[in-house]
Enzyme design. Structure first.
Site, PDB file in Angstrom:
ATOM      1  N   TYR A  37     -59.559 -18.448   4.984  1.00 53.40           N
ATOM      2  CA  TYR A  37     -59.383 -19.342   4.055  1.00 53.40           C
ATOM      3  C   TYR A  37     -61.104 -19.874   3.409  1.00 53.40           C
ATOM      4  CZ  TYR A  37     -55.158 -21.533   3.126  1.00 53.40           C
ATOM      5  OH  TYR A  37     -54.031 -21.907   2.555  1.00 53.40           O
ATOM      6  N   ARG A  93     -53.053  -7.009  -8.224  1.00 54.09           N
ATOM      7  CA  ARG A  93     -52.155  -8.013  -8.721  1.00 54.09           C
ATOM      8  C   ARG A  93     -53.310  -9.169  -8.862  1.00 54.09           C
ATOM      9  NH1 ARG A  93     -47.458  -5.753  -9.865  1.00 54.09           N
ATOM     10  NH2 ARG A  93     -46.986  -7.317 -11.255  1.00 54.09           N
TER      11      ARG A  93
END
Ligand code: PLP
Length: 415
Positions: free
Chosen positions: A51, A232
């Site tokens: 994170y 992507r």
């Protein structure tokens, strides 16, 4: 993928089948491509575990010693490749990148301007079913009814009349070079933000096969997974004066933690795109599209605007006695994958429009050239004449598979 096979054979088998499909069929969807094994490795890495809300040196969690360097590397490479003043590499994809632009510069109800979806624009350029057409007041310019090129006069008149806050240039189904200057001029005149969404053509711009919008635009958004051949994701290039507004719009405005595995994959793709080989690739994409267009014209197909200057060919198939949907379905059975698409001023409904959309980024990644473009046009003509003849479709599929053996796809094992 031994661990995956042992833990979850269901998903393993589906990935194996999709791998074969990608290997054995010709991919003509202009927004698709094959990434390199290096990009796959970075994207499939342990970076997915971390994170890192915020931006480099200003994060909310500790342990960013390596993540910061990865993100800064991606930004540095994006700036160098496209010559932009600065960049944000965190948008999850192309649509969120565009939302960030509106969120940075508009309030709900403000006018925004883009190319109409049924003339080749994207949903996020203010189409009704998109949040961008619902929360803002969409102003839509179109193509010229005769030339099927962008109607720059219409765009200018609408901009003067409605004074949009953001002017979008960019398309998903436009086979011609976009002239960015008229957009930049009118944006300057009415003090609008000029944003270019170069999702489809980013690879062509990177390789010098399409004029770059970067010097002229306030902001340039793009996906990273189309002609640019990365994972992507999304990317925003911008003038420094817009950095604060855009960065705040991406995080904390729209997103939480960036997808660090994707950021690493984007960094690798940007390195690959900053090479002589990629310049050759980008020009070859256009050359192949032009050969494909010429071969299709010879076979009696009708092309929107009469041809192409980029990676994309929009074919009106009605003069060939069929329509978009049955033709695309028959082509798929024959091992040639594309999508049905409206043509400008299409009298037919969107679920079975008059055209199909073809693109050459993926087949150029496999090394195809002029001879293969001629084969493709031949196959497409045979399919158009045999839409319901399963034998012919199966025979073409076999020939396609045979041809593809000579053109291995990046990132996909041969067997
Ligand atoms: C593909 C595309 C997008 C959207 O990208 P996603 O990654 O699918 O959200 C936006 N704009 C244009 C012009 C596109 O072609």
């Amino acid at each position: 993928m031994k661990a995956l096979k042992a833990i979850d054979s269901e998903i393993y088998d589906l990935i194996a089948s999709e791998t074969e499909r990608q290997r054995d069929k010709i991919r003509l969807i202009p927004s698709e491509n094959y990434v390199s094994t290096a990009v796959l490795e970075a994207t499939g890495s342990i970076l997915t575990n971390k994170y890192s809300e915020g931006y480099a040196k200003k994060r909310y969690y500790e342990g960013q010693q390596f993540i910061d360097v990865i993100e800064l590397t991606a930004i540095r490479r994006a700036k160098a490749l496209f010559g932009s003043e600065t960049a944000n590499v965190q948008p999850y994809s192309g649509s969120p990148a565009n939302l960030a632009v509106y969120f940075a510069f508009c309030r709900p109800g403000d006018p925004i301007m883009g190319l109409a979806l049924d003339h080749g624009g994207h949903l996020t350029h203010g189409w009704g079913v998109s949040i961008t057409g619902d929360y803002f007041e969409p102003i839509r310019y179109q193509l010229h009814p005769e030339t099927h090129r962008i109607d720059y006069d219409m765009m200018r008149d609408l901009a003067k009349k409605h004074r949009p806050k953001v002017i979008m240039a960019g398309a998903t189904a436009y086979p011609r070079i976009i002239d960015f200057e008229p957009f930049a001029d009118i944006a300057r005149e009415i003090e609008a933000i000029f944003c270019v969404d170069m999702a489809h053509i980013a690879g062509l711009v990177a390789g010098g096969a399409h004029p770059s919008p970067v010097p002229l635009a306030d902001v340039v958004t793009t996906t990273t997974h189309k002609s640019l051949r990365g994972p992507r994701g999304g990317l925003i290039l911008m003038k420094k004066k817009h950095r604060k507004a855009i960065n705040r719009a991406v995080f904390p405005g729209l997103q939480g933690g960036p997808h660090n595995h994707t950021t690493a994959g984007i960094a690798v793709a940007l390195k690959e795109a900053d090479t002589e080989a990629f310049k050759v690739y980008a020009h070859k994409i256009v050359e192949n599209a032009q050969h494909l267009a010429a071969s299709l014209l010879e076979k009696g197909f009708d092309l929107v605007s009469g041809g192409t200057d980029n990676h994309l060919v929009l074919v009106d198939v009605t003069k060939r006695g069929t329509t978009g949907k049955p033709f695309a379905k028959a082509l798929d059975k024959a091992g040639i994958v594309c999508n049905y698409n409206t043509v400008p001023f299409d009298p037919r409904p969107p679920m079975d429009p008059s055209g199909v959309r073809l693109g050459t980024p993926a087949i150029t990644s496999r090394g195809m050239g002029k001879a293969e473009m001629e084969s493709l046009a031949n196959w497409m003509a045979r399919v158009a004449e045999n839409l319901e003849n399963e034998d012919v479709l199966a025979r073409v599929a076999g020939e396609v598979k045979e041809l593809l053996k000579a053109f291995p796809a990046p990132g996909i094992p041969v067997d």
